[in-house]
Scaffold this motif. Structure first.
Motif, mmCIF file in Angstrom:
data_model
loop_
_atom_site.group_PDB
_atom_site.id
_atom_site.type_symbol
_atom_site.label_atom_id
_atom_site.label_comp_id
_atom_site.label_asym_id
_atom_site.label_seq_id
_atom_site.Cartn_x
_atom_site.Cartn_y
_atom_site.Cartn_z
ATOM 1 N N GLU A 237 0.828 -1.213 0.000
ATOM 2 C CA GLU A 237 0.000 0.000 0.000
ATOM 3 C C GLU A 237 0.860 1.260 0.000
ATOM 4 N N THR A 238 1.929 1.219 0.759
ATOM 5 C CA THR A 238 2.810 2.396 0.874
ATOM 6 C C THR A 238 3.570 2.623 -0.425
ATOM 7 N N PHE A 239 4.037 1.559 -1.067
ATOM 8 C CA PHE A 239 4.708 1.698 -2.363
ATOM 9 C C PHE A 239 3.770 2.320 -3.397
ATOM 10 N N ASN A 240 2.482 1.961 -3.331
ATOM 11 C CA ASN A 240 1.511 2.555 -4.264
ATOM 12 C C ASN A 240 1.417 4.068 -4.108
ATOM 13 N N ALA A 241 1.755 4.555 -2.919
ATOM 14 C CA ALA A 241 1.642 5.998 -2.641
ATOM 15 C C ALA A 241 2.932 6.769 -2.921
ATOM 16 N N LEU A 242 4.026 6.065 -3.232
ATOM 17 C CA LEU A 242 5.286 6.773 -3.500
ATOM 18 C C LEU A 242 5.166 7.626 -4.752
ATOM 19 N N PRO A 243 5.741 8.834 -4.753
ATOM 20 C CA PRO A 243 5.730 9.655 -5.963
ATOM 21 C C PRO A 243 6.519 9.006 -7.091
#
Length: 485
Positions: A318-324
């Motif tokens: 989930e966090t990787f999906n939010a990386l710019p």
């Protein structure tokens, strides 16, 4: 009676030279020799599968698939070509395609336990993906972040590692320093604190656009690093030799923090901790390996599950999906992991508005995919990607993008380079790669770029440092052999 022609004899001689180069791990030179052999005699399936193996080593998965196709066109029963094609599709996370070839390999060699194990592993992944899709279709998937109750996780009195203040829920520099030392000592931090670190970064990134504006500290410098790929001890060596992140020393890590190297958990938790400590001085861009399909194949998923849990991996996902996806330094330098696009005229505003969180995984086409997967080429124009995903773009494509957006140059990563970096496209496109002796086998240098407040670029190269005897892709299950590791 078969008559051996001069061309066939010459082709065999060249093929033998290529085999020697392959054994010496001189893969680009071996590719050239196999190509020469194919020109002399294009009707030998093994020449194509040998070249395909070189392409796998060079991560040119699209070329490996094309060579496997050519081999099977010559000899539909040449099982090695099915195996090579399965390897390439697996490397790209195309599990269904890989499964078709692995099924053929298994049927033709029923006593080959290794082939059967790889088939079973791939089938298990395909079943799991289908199951997850069915669940998502039938019910709205609940975020791991929303389901976690951090306060209910107890920290045992016996835990002797660094702790986060549970009242302030903030970290400080001593915590990060203790974290790094604990990782050097090959110890884990408590799962409660690992969850807290990842959750903090997820929350921060969810609010960020897909393109971030970056400034160079007026009293210091900004360092741009490329792929570090879970090589924790080489990664920490960057800080030890070039300076640790601080208010006067900013860092931008340009994707591919995890996978391949077997200390990816340590790398990503250190980066996330520094991001939490210095949100305006530590920048992170998503790479093609911050994706589920890559993590299933190249070890990160297995590593997180081994060191923590499946829930922890899902939170990382989930966090990787939010990386710019990209950064722009001082309105002059565009930084992204892979490269440019299949069409002209793409603007920074378009990139900034990419719905990366809604999209989640990057897919096999579109702007997000191309940012993560594309590579430069010396020829003008565009061509199909050697990787099988994204495109290859020439100097004219780079110039058009820079002119369209009023920029000076591009910095990207994504490709191992012998000296750690390469300057191409008349100085307008630079590749920087920061994992020295990649996968403990390539022998390359790592590199980084220090940028001063007056926008001078200083290229620094470095060698690998010793690390504990844990092999690359230790957690990659059956697939390290399939991928030629």
């Amino acid at each position: 009676m078969t008559v051996i022609t001069d061309k066939q004899t010459k082709a065999e001689e060249i093929k033998n030279e290529a085999n020697v180069l392959f054994k010496e791990k001189k893969y680009p030179a071996a590719v050239e020799k196999y190509t020469e052999a194919i020109k002399e005699n294009p009707n030998v399936a093994s020449y194509y599968t040998n070249r395909a193996f070189c392409h796998l080593k060079l991560e040119s998965y699209g070329y490996a698939i094309a060579d496997s196709d050519s081999a099977l066109a010559i000899d539909p029963n040449f099982t090695k070509a099915n195996y090579r094609r399965a390897s390439a599709n697996m490397a790209l996370g195309k599990f269904k395609e890989a499964l078709k070839d692995l099924r053929i390999v298994s049927k033709r060699a029923p006593s080959d336990k290794d082939a059967k194990a790889k088939f079973d592993e791939c089938a298990k992944i395909v079943r799991r993906i289908e199951f997850e899709k069915a669940i998502e279709h039938n019910e709205k998937k609940r975020s791991v972040a929303d389901s976690l109750d951090i306060d209910s996780i107890a920290v045992e009195a016996s835990y002797d590692g660094p702790r986060i203040n549970e009242e302030t829920k903030k970290i400080d520099l001593p915590f990060v320093q203790a974290l790094i030392q604990r990782f050097k000592d090959q110890k884990k931090i408590h799962k409660k604190y690992a969850f807290m670190i990842v959750l903090a970064i997820r929350e921060y990134m969810m609010e960020a656009p897909s393109l971030i504006e970056v400034s160079v500290p007026k009293d210091g410098q900004l360092t741009v690093c490329g792929d570090v790929h879970g090589q924790f001890y080489d990664f920490i060596n960057i800080f030890q030799t070039n300076g640790f992140p601080s208010e006067s020393h900013a860092y931008l890590f340009n994707g591919d923090f995890v996978d391949r190297g077997s200390f990816s958990v340590e790398v990503i938790l250190t980066l996330f901790s520094y991001k939490w400590l210095y949100p305006q001085r530590l920048y992170l861009a998503r790479g093609n390996h911050e994706t589920d399909n890559m993590n299933k194949v190249y070890g990160f998923e297995g590593e997180v599950k081994a060191k923590f849990s499946e829930m922890m991996f899902n939170l990382f996902s989930e966090t990787f999906n939010a990386l710019p996806l990209s950064h722009v330094i001082e309105h002059k330098i565009f930084v992204t992991h892979g490269g440019l696009f299949s069409r002209d005229g793409v603007t920074l505003d378009e990139i900034k508005k990419i719905d990366r969180i809604g999209q989640g995984q990057p897919g096999s086409d579109g702007l997000m995919c191309e940012l993560l997967w594309s590579d430069p080429q010396p020829e003008m124009g565009r061509s199909a990607s050697k990787r099988g995903v994204g495109i290859q773009f020439g100097p004219d494509v780079t110039k058009d993008f820079l002119d369209t957006n009023g920029l000076d140059m591009i910095i990207r990563s994504h490709e191992v380079k012998e000296d750690g970096y390469v300057i191409e496209h008349a100085g307008k496109c630079v590749t920087v790669f920061s994992a020295p002796n990649y996968c403990d086998t390539v022998g390359n240098k790592g590199a980084l770029i220090n940028i001063s407040p007056d926008m001078k670029l200083d290229y620094v190269t470095f060698d690998a440092v010793p690390h504990p005897s844990v092999k690359p892709m230790q957690y990659a299950s059956q697939f390290s052999g399939l991928l030629g590791m």
